[in-house]
Design a protein around this motif. Structure first.
Motif, short mmCIF file in Angstrom:
data_model
loop_
_atom_site.label_atom_id
_atom_site.label_comp_id
_atom_site.label_asym_id
_atom_site.label_seq_id
_atom_site.Cartn_x
_atom_site.Cartn_y
_atom_site.Cartn_z
N VAL A 1 0.80 -0.94 -0.31
CA VAL A 1 0.21 0.20 -0.28
C VAL A 1 0.91 0.97 0.08
O VAL A 1 1.81 1.54 0.60
CB VAL A 1 -0.96 -0.19 1.33
N PRO A 2 0.79 2.19 -1.45
CA PRO A 2 1.11 3.57 -0.49
C PRO A 2 0.77 3.70 0.65
O PRO A 2 -0.55 4.23 0.68
CB PRO A 2 0.71 4.17 -2.06
N VAL A 3 1.61 4.29 1.55
CA VAL A 3 1.02 4.68 2.83
C VAL A 3 0.79 6.20 2.68
O VAL A 3 -0.31 6.20 3.36
CB VAL A 3 3.11 4.90 3.93
N GLU A 4 1.28 7.31 1.48
CA GLU A 4 0.06 8.58 1.58
C GLU A 4 -1.36 7.94 1.57
O GLU A 4 -1.91 8.83 1.93
CB GLU A 4 0.64 8.93 -0.09
N GLU A 5 -1.73 6.81 1.36
CA GLU A 5 -3.09 6.56 1.10
C GLU A 5 -3.13 6.31 2.43
O GLU A 5 -4.68 7.14 2.34
CB GLU A 5 -3.70 4.96 0.19
N LEU A 6 -3.25 5.81 3.06
CA LEU A 6 -3.15 6.11 4.62
C LEU A 6 -3.74 6.61 4.99
O LEU A 6 -4.48 6.96 5.92
CB LEU A 6 -2.01 4.80 5.05
N VAL A 7 -2.66 8.02 4.95
CA VAL A 7 -2.63 8.83 5.70
C VAL A 7 -3.48 10.18 6.00
O VAL A 7 -3.98 9.93 6.37
CB VAL A 7 -0.65 9.60 5.07
N GLY A 8 -4.15 9.80 4.01
CA GLY A 8 -5.00 10.39 4.12
C GLY A 8 -6.38 10.54 4.14
O GLY A 8 -6.90 10.99 4.52
N ALA A 9 -6.76 8.93 4.15
CA ALA A 9 -7.71 8.37 5.23
C ALA A 9 -7.92 8.64 6.70
O ALA A 9 -8.93 8.90 7.23
CB ALA A 9 -7.80 6.91 4.71
N ALA A 10 -6.50 8.72 6.96
CA ALA A 10 -6.43 8.54 8.43
C ALA A 10 -6.82 10.35 8.79
O ALA A 10 -7.90 10.37 9.81
CB ALA A 10 -5.26 8.48 8.94
N LEU A 11 -6.19 11.41 7.97
CA LEU A 11 -6.14 12.49 8.09
C LEU A 11 -8.10 13.01 8.00
O LEU A 11 -8.99 13.38 8.65
CB LEU A 11 -5.64 13.67 7.14
N GLN A 12 -8.55 12.03 7.46
CA GLN A 12 -9.06 12.70 6.21
C GLN A 12 -10.38 11.73 7.79
O GLN A 12 -12.19 12.46 8.14
CB GLN A 12 -10.12 11.98 5.52
N ARG A 13 -10.34 11.21 8.11
CA ARG A 13 -11.51 10.33 9.28
C ARG A 13 -11.63 11.33 10.46
O ARG A 13 -11.98 10.97 11.19
CB ARG A 13 -10.85 9.03 9.10
N LEU A 14 -10.59 11.94 10.61
CA LEU A 14 -9.66 12.87 12.13
C LEU A 14 -10.34 14.24 11.79
O LEU A 14 -9.96 14.68 12.92
CB LEU A 14 -8.35 12.83 12.30
N ASP A 15 -10.94 14.60 10.75
CA ASP A 15 -10.89 16.05 10.69
C ASP A 15 -11.31 16.98 11.45
O ASP A 15 -10.85 17.52 11.86
CB ASP A 15 -12.13 15.96 8.79
N ASP A 16 -12.35 16.18 12.18
CA ASP A 16 -13.11 16.90 13.24
C ASP A 16 -12.69 17.39 14.40
O ASP A 16 -12.23 18.08 15.14
CB ASP A 16 -14.76 16.37 13.73
N ALA A 17 -11.60 15.80 15.09
CA ALA A 17 -10.66 15.91 16.11
C ALA A 17 -9.85 16.88 15.91
O ALA A 17 -9.18 17.28 17.53
CB ALA A 17 -10.80 14.23 16.55
N LEU A 18 -9.19 16.99 15.28
CA LEU A 18 -7.71 17.99 14.59
C LEU A 18 -8.63 19.29 15.05
O LEU A 18 -7.24 19.63 14.58
CB LEU A 18 -7.26 17.69 13.77
N GLN A 19 -9.33 19.68 14.73
CA GLN A 19 -10.26 21.03 15.04
C GLN A 19 -8.98 22.34 13.70
O GLN A 19 -8.68 23.08 14.68
CB GLN A 19 -9.96 21.28 16.26
N GLY A 20 -8.63 22.17 12.83
CA GLY A 20 -7.25 22.48 11.99
C GLY A 20 -6.19 22.71 12.25
O GLY A 20 -5.73 23.70 12.05
N ARG A 21 -5.57 22.03 12.73
CA ARG A 21 -4.59 21.85 13.83
C ARG A 21 -3.68 21.25 12.35
O ARG A 21 -4.30 20.36 11.64
CB ARG A 21 -4.32 20.39 14.51
N ALA A 22 -2.66 21.85 12.49
CA ALA A 22 -1.49 21.91 11.20
C ALA A 22 -0.66 20.53 11.09
O ALA A 22 -0.18 19.69 12.08
CB ALA A 22 -0.86 22.85 11.29
N VAL A 23 -1.54 19.93 10.40
CA VAL A 23 -0.39 18.54 9.94
C VAL A 23 1.20 18.57 8.70
O VAL A 23 0.07 18.44 7.93
CB VAL A 23 -1.43 17.09 9.92
#
Lengths: 361, 230
Positions: free
Chosen positions: A201-223
């Motif tokens: 798996v391209p790790v980028e794909e997993l990072v993208g999916a994880a950040l999308q799922r956490l979008d609300d929890a991250l509250q605009g935090r810079a990642v």
């Protein structure tokens, strides 16, 4: 009845038991000697050997030896001595001992098979109970959670400003509970020894999916994401997404709002290295191992957790034959580093000729 | 979506049915409810719903079985409701003809978005397809095999183009790995997920401003991909 599950290594009790069984066979043989032939007495000792073998291989062999001696001493002429008048009986003794030893060995093997079958059955049943219990619990918890989220978002559509914030909180907390539930299920799955379904798996794909799922929890935090050379990892994509999500969520939870989180991925030899680094207070000296324990909770969490996220990360890393560690970050903060070794050689990136030809049609 | 569209909700939990009825009712849908598979089949025949919401964990039978039965005679869009750790169930349902899925817990906006996409695709089947599809800044000309992002031409390989065109024809809908592989590489290639992943990564690199945080080409872990259209 002999113990249902004889221990694999017989204790001294087993040998005493074997001697007692041979003695009993001798007494029965003496009592019946008026009506029995020497062959019958020999059969009686065979029975004794089978019974004694239930206590293990050693006791079985002891019973075979004692049986030969007792048979000679008590029943074979001249009685009361170990001397043998008729040399044919020497052959009888040898056959008796060999048969006795063979019966004993077979009995022990049979017992072991039986025990293994029972243990396997017990394990399967435990796993079955565990997974059905979990799916029942998760269903029972998920449904109310889904109703709470659904109803709160429905109300939010028509609520005035005064209620808006309260409803937002309900939705956020329900989502948090849902993440905890997901980690609880993942923890049991990983601990239960279910083999991960590894793929490239391209790790980028997993990072993208994880950040999308956490979008609300991250509250605009810079990642900030830095993935070197489109790094691939050989892992279970669902567990991989959870691993990255948990590390990012953990960093967001334990660091002040507004501080950046860095996700870095690279390949190193036959492994993928994932790092999540923050600028928070760092992990307290001495806690570097404990943070990965189940239900460990740090002192300075902005949002309280149950202490499962990092434990699940470790479980996932271990399930892939990998490692996870945390260290102080130069300039302040913590770096969590996961190493996922390849389970098979890295394949060629492009489609094989057959596939490419078909695609070009 | 049209006011008065009928939505059939197949769900065994009363509270969940109440939420769906209230949420959809307030947005102009007419909601009919079934708590069992038997009821569901009867209602799907009589009431001719525009969309069906199906919970995969029904008590009196397999939701997947029900889906297969429905698909024998009906093309009504079906959106399955399922738990997060049930990726295999979702993939099975999607490959068996479900149109999309919602992971519990979900909010009203997610629910409405899925229904909107399902209704649009159901209606588009009767309309002649426009060879040009525009999604956000991405413009795909299927006749000329040309793609532009914010007016700038983008060079795609034949595989990437076919992937993108297939996703765009189903914009807003999730597509499973199997469906994508089948379409782009052919029926004998449905096991080669790793090639699909690599080509999707290349496509994201060419179309997305930040490929690690895709705005359009999103990943549904363990299930497939979706080209978002809103």
């Amino acid at each position: 009845m002999v113990a249902a599950l004889p221990s694999p290594r017989p204790t001294w009790r087993g040998y005493v038991f074997a001697a007692a069984v041979v003695a009993a066979a001798t007494l029965v043989g003496l009592a019946a000697s008026q009506h029995a032939s020497l062959a019958d007495e020999a059969m009686l000792y065979s029975l004794a050997i089978v019974v004694a073998a239930h206590a293990g291989r050693g006791p079985g062999l002891l019973a075979a030896g004692l049986s030969v001696l007792a048979f000679d001493f008590v029943f074979v002429e001249p009685r009361g001595t170990l001397a043998v008048a008729d040399t044919r009986f020497v052959f009888t003794f040898v056959v008796m001992f060999v048969v006795g030893a063979a019966i004993g060995t077979l009995t022990v093997r049979l017992k072991r098979r039986e025990r293994e079958a029972m243990e396997a059955q017990l394990r399967a049943r435990t796993e079955e109970v565990r997974s059905s219990l979990l799916s029942a619990v998760s269903h029972d918890l998920r449904t109310p959670l889904a109703v709470i989220t659904g109803m709160a978002t429905t109300l939010r559509e028509t609520a005035g400003d005064a209620q808006q914030e309260g409803l937002d909180t309900i939705v956020e907390e329900a989502e948090r509970l849902s993440r905890i539930l997901q980690n609880l299920l993942a923890a049991t799955k990983v601990d239960g020894g279910a083999a991960p379904r590894r793929e490239w798996v391209p790790v980028e794909e997993l990072v993208g999916a994880a950040l999308q799922r956490l979008d609300d929890a991250l509250q605009g935090r810079a990642v900030r994401v830095d993935i070197a050379d489109d790094a691939l990892a050989h892992l279970d994509p669902v567990l991989g997404e959870l691993l990255i999500g948990n590390l990012v969520d953990n960093a967001a939870k334990h660091t002040p709002a507004g501080t950046p989180i860095d996700v870095r991925v690279r390949r190193e030899g036959a492994a993928a290295i994932l790092e999540v680094a923050d600028r928070g207070p760092g992990v307290r000296a001495g806690d570097e191992q404990r943070v990965f324990e189940k239900f460990f909770r740090s002192q300075h969490a902005a949002r309280a957790g149950v202490g499962l996220g990092l434990a699940v990360c470790r479980g996932i890393a271990l399930a892939h034959g990998g490692t996870i560690e945390v260290e102080a970050r130069p300039g302040g903060g913590a770096v969590f580093r996961v190493r996922i070794p390849d389970g098979e050689p890295l394949p060629a990136l492009d489609a094989p000729p057959a596939l490419a030809a078909e695609a070009a049609r | 979506m049209t006011a008065g569209d009928v939505v059939l909700v197949i769900e065994d939990e009363t509270a969940m049915r109440r939420f769906l009825a209230q949420a959809l009712g307030s947005h102009g849908f007419k909601v009919i409810e079934a708590g069992t598979c038997a009821q569901a089949v009867a209602l799907a025949t009589e009431a001719r719903p525009a969309v069906i919401l199906l919970d995969l964990g029904l008590p009196d039978g397999d939701g997947l079985e029900l889906l297969r039965t429905l698909r024998e005679w009906s093309t009504t869009p079906v959106i399955v409701l399922s738990a997060r750790d049930r990726e295999d169930d979702k993939v099975q349902a999607l490959d068996a003809g479900a149109d999309d899925y919602l992971t519990k817990p979900f909010g009203v906006s997610e629910l409405l978005a899925r229904i909107r996409v399902a209704l649009r695709h159901a209606r588009a089947q009767t309309v002649t397809e426009d060879p040009v599809i525009a999604i956000g800044p991405i413009r795909i000309d299927q006749a000329r095999h040309e793609v532009t992002v914010a007016e700038a031409p983008v060079h795609l390989t034949p595989i990437e183009f076919r992937l993108l065109a297939f996703l765009a024809r189903h914009a807003g809908k999730v597509l499973t790995h199997r469906q994508l592989l089948h379409e782009v590489w052919g029926p004998r290639s449905t096991q080669h997920t790793q090639y699909l992943r690599v080509h999707m990564a290349a496509l994201r690199k060419k179309l997305e401003t930040d490929p690690a945080r895709p705005r359009w080409l999103t990943t549904e872990p363990g299930v497939g991909y979706r080209l978002r259209d809103e």
